[in-house]
Write a protein that holds these residues in place. Structure first.
Motif, short mmCIF file in Angstrom:
data_model
loop_
_atom_site.label_atom_id
_atom_site.label_comp_id
_atom_site.label_asym_id
_atom_site.label_seq_id
_atom_site.Cartn_x
_atom_site.Cartn_y
_atom_site.Cartn_z
N ASN A 13 1.18 -1.18 -0.45
CA ASN A 13 -0.26 -0.03 -0.25
C ASN A 13 0.70 0.99 0.09
N HIS A 14 0.38 2.37 -0.42
CA HIS A 14 1.11 3.63 -0.31
C HIS A 14 1.68 3.63 1.04
N LEU A 15 0.90 3.00 2.20
CA LEU A 15 1.42 3.79 3.41
C LEU A 15 3.08 2.94 3.65
N ASP A 16 3.11 1.78 3.11
CA ASP A 16 4.56 1.13 2.83
C ASP A 16 5.28 1.82 2.70
N ILE A 17 5.64 3.26 1.16
CA ILE A 17 6.33 3.83 0.63
C ILE A 17 6.69 5.24 1.81
N TRP A 18 5.67 4.93 2.44
CA TRP A 18 6.31 6.79 3.54
C TRP A 18 6.88 6.13 5.10
N THR A 19 5.87 4.85 4.54
CA THR A 19 7.04 4.47 6.06
C THR A 19 8.50 4.38 5.88
N ARG A 20 8.62 4.08 4.45
CA ARG A 20 10.18 3.66 4.39
C ARG A 20 10.84 5.10 3.82
N ARG A 21 10.35 5.59 3.88
CA ARG A 21 10.41 6.82 3.57
C ARG A 21 10.42 8.01 4.43
N GLY A 22 9.73 7.86 5.14
CA GLY A 22 10.45 8.33 7.30
C GLY A 22 8.39 8.89 7.16
N LEU A 23 8.08 9.39 8.22
CA LEU A 23 6.72 9.38 8.77
C LEU A 23 6.84 10.41 9.13
N PRO A 24 7.10 11.44 9.55
CA PRO A 24 7.61 12.84 10.87
C PRO A 24 6.28 12.54 12.02
N GLY A 25 6.87 12.30 13.12
CA GLY A 25 6.40 12.29 14.28
C GLY A 25 6.57 10.87 14.57
N VAL A 26 6.67 10.04 13.49
CA VAL A 26 6.68 8.49 14.04
C VAL A 26 7.85 7.72 13.40
N GLU A 27 8.66 6.98 14.87
CA GLU A 27 9.37 6.51 15.47
C GLU A 27 9.83 5.32 15.11
N LEU A 28 10.22 4.38 14.61
CA LEU A 28 10.64 2.80 13.84
C LEU A 28 11.28 2.19 15.05
N GLU A 29 11.15 1.07 15.56
CA GLU A 29 12.15 -0.09 16.43
C GLU A 29 12.65 -0.56 14.82
N MET A 30 14.20 -0.29 14.30
CA MET A 30 15.12 -0.19 13.55
C MET A 30 14.90 -2.25 13.88
N PRO A 31 16.02 -2.86 12.85
CA PRO A 31 15.15 -2.74 11.80
C PRO A 31 14.06 -2.96 12.19
N HIS A 32 13.51 -2.45 10.86
CA HIS A 32 11.44 -2.19 10.93
C HIS A 32 10.77 -3.44 9.45
N ILE A 33 9.95 -4.23 10.04
CA ILE A 33 8.97 -5.10 8.62
C ILE A 33 7.98 -3.90 7.95
N ARG A 77 11.92 -3.79 -6.72
CA ARG A 77 10.62 -3.90 -7.63
C ARG A 77 8.82 -3.31 -7.03
N ALA A 78 8.80 -3.62 -6.65
CA ALA A 78 6.93 -3.30 -5.79
C ALA A 78 7.17 -2.45 -5.56
N HIS A 79 7.98 -1.80 -4.58
CA HIS A 79 7.67 -0.26 -3.99
C HIS A 79 7.94 0.60 -5.07
N GLU A 80 8.50 0.29 -5.90
CA GLU A 80 9.03 1.08 -7.54
C GLU A 80 7.97 1.23 -8.56
N MET A 81 7.07 0.16 -8.55
CA MET A 81 5.61 -0.41 -9.15
C MET A 81 4.45 0.95 -8.65
N ILE A 82 4.54 0.78 -7.11
CA ILE A 82 3.73 2.02 -6.31
C ILE A 82 4.31 3.26 -6.78
N GLU A 83 5.12 3.50 -6.10
CA GLU A 83 5.68 5.12 -6.31
C GLU A 83 5.20 5.42 -7.69
N ASN A 84 5.37 4.62 -9.00
CA ASN A 84 5.60 5.20 -10.24
C ASN A 84 4.40 5.05 -11.26
N ARG A 85 3.36 4.26 -10.15
CA ARG A 85 1.98 4.87 -10.35
C ARG A 85 1.57 3.40 -11.81
#
Length: 346
Positions: free
Chosen positions: A40-60, A324-332
């Protein structure tokens, strides 16, 4: 086990598919042997980093999946090993007043598996039993693993928050995406006249197959002007907009007096001009919506399981090709969902 993961935010090159400790079931958790998962698009946002959201790394990452129950915690009674299940990704604290009232999306501690905590793009995933629903025999894993987030989100937007009624006119923006193609099907099922936008004629043909009555190529046409022409300058009753800054002004222009725009996201930016003059003069409503209640999710998924709604899958890839899966989502690229499958399942 093998899992998709990243240890820092960034571009697609931060993604890896490699060894990760096997999950263990907590008292109220279930470990699922993942058969199919979706992006989903939220996977792209999460990978890029969301303001105010701190993740335990490494993140799945990952908020959509289906599979077979592998292990259950000692407090779990709803499921047992061998059951077929799919994920409902929204989580709220069990003591929240909104959880008790049946709407956990309004809880102050609401969070999403895969976005705020580790997700399910892995061979195995440990998740709360309360966040799983049964999947009937005969439902393909690709369908079960790609339907939940977008269909529950679109169902809440149109049915609960938007209060769609038979005979109304609905404009669905970005109809080739996950939420968009689900919204087209739900609006058609509700008896609405459905207008849909997409960027290519091929995507618009798919939108028609999903139930769109009228289509608009937003790359070549001004969709607000096209809506005014098609409706005799009246406008539509509802706009479904998950795109944000790039479309918000034209979404308001597309509405009839007293109409409503429902939004669940802002992929092109969260801060458009408010358009207050148009809102108050035309008495418009701007309605926010996030995920769904458990009951709403069940209603939507029952209609997926029986074949009324169909999650369209644009491609299925091994998890090792996650970049490649992320690329397909990002490039619509393409129409519908991108599914990933653990390499061990191929």
């Amino acid at each position: 086990m093998q899992a998709v993961q990243f240890s820092e935010h960034g571009d697609r090159d931060v993604l890896e598919y490699g060894e990760f400790p096997d999950p263990e079931a907590g008292r109220d958790e279930v470990v699922v042997d993942v058969k199919a998962a979706a992006l989903n698009h939220l996977d792209i946002w999460t990978r890029r980093g969301l303001p105010g959201v701190e993740l335990e790394m490494p993140h799945i990452p990952g908020s959509d999946m289906a599979g077979v129950v592998h292990e259950v915690g000692e407090g779990v009674t709803r499921f047992e090993p061998g059951d077929r299940v799919a994920l409902i990704a929204g989580v709220a604290g069990e003591h929240s007043e909104f959880t008790r009232k049946g709407d956990p999306t309004l809880a102050h501690d609401f969070h999403i598996i895969g976005e705020h905590v580790r997700g399910v793009h892995a061979e195995y995933a440990a998740v709360p039993a309360a966040n799983l629903v049964p999947v009937p025999e005969g439902v393909d894993w690709e369908v079960a693993g790609s339907a939940s987030l977008v269909f529950q989100t679109a169902w809440r937007m149109l049915v609960d928050r938007g209060e769609i009624r038979p005979g109304e006119s609905v404009l669905v923006l970005g109809a080739s995406g996950g939420v968009g193609h689900a919204a087209v099907q739900i609006a058609d099922h509700a008896g609405a006249e459905v207008f849909a936008t997409a960027s290519t004629d091929e995507k618009l043909r798919y939108a028609e197959e999903c139930g769109a009555d009228h289509t608009i190529n937003y790359e070549s046409d001004d969709f607000a002007a096209a809506i005014r022409d098609a409706t005799g300058r009246r406008g539509v009753d509802m706009v479904v907009d998950h795109i944000g800054a790039a479309t918000y002004e034209d979404s308001l222009k597309s509405l009839r007096k007293g109409g409503r725009v429902v939004t669940c996201g802002a992929t092109t930016g969260p801060n458009p001009d408010a358009g207050l003059n148009r809102i108050f003069w035309n008495q418009l409503s701007v309605i926010g919506s996030t995920m769904a209640t458990p009951g709403e999710a069940d209603e939507a998924l029952d209609l997926v399981w029986d074949g009324t709604f169909e999650p369209r899958v644009r491609d299925t890839l091994p998890m090792s090709e996650i970049a490649r899966a992320h690329e397909m989502i990002e490039n619509r690229e393409g129409f519908g969902k991108v599914v990933v499958i653990p390499d061990s399942e191929l």
